[in-house]
Design a protein around this motif. Sequence first.
Motif, mmCIF file in Angstrom:
data_model
loop_
_atom_site.group_PDB
_atom_site.id
_atom_site.type_symbol
_atom_site.label_atom_id
_atom_site.label_comp_id
_atom_site.label_asym_id
_atom_site.label_seq_id
_atom_site.Cartn_x
_atom_site.Cartn_y
_atom_site.Cartn_z
ATOM 1 N N ALA A 216 45.441 42.407 34.137
ATOM 2 C CA ALA A 216 45.367 42.771 35.551
ATOM 3 C C ALA A 216 43.949 43.131 35.962
ATOM 4 O O ALA A 216 43.514 42.851 37.089
ATOM 5 N N ARG A 217 43.202 43.752 35.059
ATOM 6 C CA ARG A 217 41.852 44.205 35.387
ATOM 7 C C ARG A 217 40.872 43.052 35.579
ATOM 8 O O ARG A 217 39.972 43.128 36.417
ATOM 9 N N TYR A 218 41.030 42.008 34.796
ATOM 10 C CA TYR A 218 39.983 40.999 34.759
ATOM 11 C C TYR A 218 40.414 39.612 35.235
ATOM 12 O O TYR A 218 39.646 38.659 35.139
ATOM 13 N N ASN A 219 41.627 39.512 35.755
ATOM 14 C CA ASN A 219 42.083 38.245 36.325
ATOM 15 C C ASN A 219 42.621 38.512 37.725
ATOM 16 O O ASN A 219 43.590 39.258 37.889
ATOM 17 N N GLU A 224 45.877 44.960 43.823
ATOM 18 C CA GLU A 224 45.310 45.092 45.166
ATOM 19 C C GLU A 224 44.424 46.329 45.169
ATOM 20 O O GLU A 224 44.835 47.404 44.715
ATOM 21 N N TYR A 225 43.199 46.147 45.646
ATOM 22 C CA TYR A 225 42.244 47.249 45.690
ATOM 23 C C TYR A 225 42.018 47.667 47.141
ATOM 24 O O TYR A 225 41.922 46.829 48.035
ATOM 25 N N GLU A 281 33.121 40.223 38.323
ATOM 26 C CA GLU A 281 33.444 39.940 39.722
ATOM 27 C C GLU A 281 34.675 40.704 40.207
ATOM 28 O O GLU A 281 34.891 40.853 41.417
ATOM 29 N N THR A 282 35.503 41.220 39.290
ATOM 30 C CA THR A 282 36.672 42.006 39.694
ATOM 31 C C THR A 282 36.522 43.487 39.365
ATOM 32 O O THR A 282 37.463 44.260 39.548
ATOM 33 N N SER A 283 35.365 43.907 38.879
ATOM 34 C CA SER A 283 35.173 45.289 38.457
ATOM 35 C C SER A 283 35.035 46.234 39.645
ATOM 36 O O SER A 283 34.771 45.816 40.782
ATOM 37 N N LEU A 284 35.179 47.520 39.359
ATOM 38 C CA LEU A 284 35.322 48.510 40.418
ATOM 39 C C LEU A 284 33.993 49.050 40.927
ATOM 40 O O LEU A 284 33.848 49.309 42.131
#
Length: 311
Positions: A216-219, A224-225, A281-284
């Motif tokens: 979930a973290r990296y794909n 939803e953020y 690209e998906t990091s917080l």
Amino acid sequence: MDVMVLAGGLSHERDVSMRSGRRVQEELRDAGVKVSLHDVDSSLIPLLRGREDVVVWPMLHGASGEDGSLQGLLELLGVPYVGTRAREARVAWVKSVAKAIFARDGIATPEYVTLPQSLFREVGAEHVIDAIVDRMGLPVVVKPARGGSALGVSLVTERDQLSRALVHCFAYGDTALIEAAVTGTEVAVSILGTGDDAEALPAVEIQAEGAYDYDARYNPGRVEYFVPARLTPDDAATVARTALAVHRNLSLRDLSRVDIILDDQGIAQVIDVNVTPGLTETSLLPQSVEASGRSLTEVYRSIAAAAYDRE
């Protein structure tokens, strides 16, 4: 200033490390900085020896990159680098040690126990599991006492799930941290800077479809953020204040990320701290930087320049 981004390594988080390293390289290159990307191998020390213009940006996730080992090597070589010093990184890396400091300093963190794999063999796994359930109840979260990216982490809601969760955990480390599961709003607060100059960026609220695990973290697609997080001004101030306290009390440097669950009583429960937060690209942290109105290019350039000027 010549920035050498170190990524890869041999940990379970190698792929994430490479993705983070490439993103840092791209942003620094866009800022006009001379930058290169290197794996950690036998060519590293010869590359660094005698260099007076280089600053290293370690982007290794997992052991050796976050447990102070690489930082200690860079200190031996006298090479300036981005991020937390070796001694402080070692403390933050061991979750139970960091949690003990939180408790000492009045920072809320869920109840926990740390147990090595050898103990389960010596006294009998079923007896230990009974003791965990009797003392802590359910649900609990089982995770490696060292590590990141949610590798080896399981949420246990029934007793029969504990054995499998522990086996999964021990695939990534020889010691398990069993922690009371806290319900509430999950947020991540990224910190930039050092000491009194450190600042909290807007919190990212995490709403996962299922477990907020490695996939979930990296794909993209499973999470939803919301940034800034959907918090009241008072709650936003609470999580920011808590994250800053963690960063300062552990003497972290340059950047970090503090994972928090704001529970139903409005208490910010610290779940984890990351001295080398992901920058994919998906990091917080990148999401928080952009929400603050700043560009990643300039922020990353400033981080590297501060490390270069510090030494």
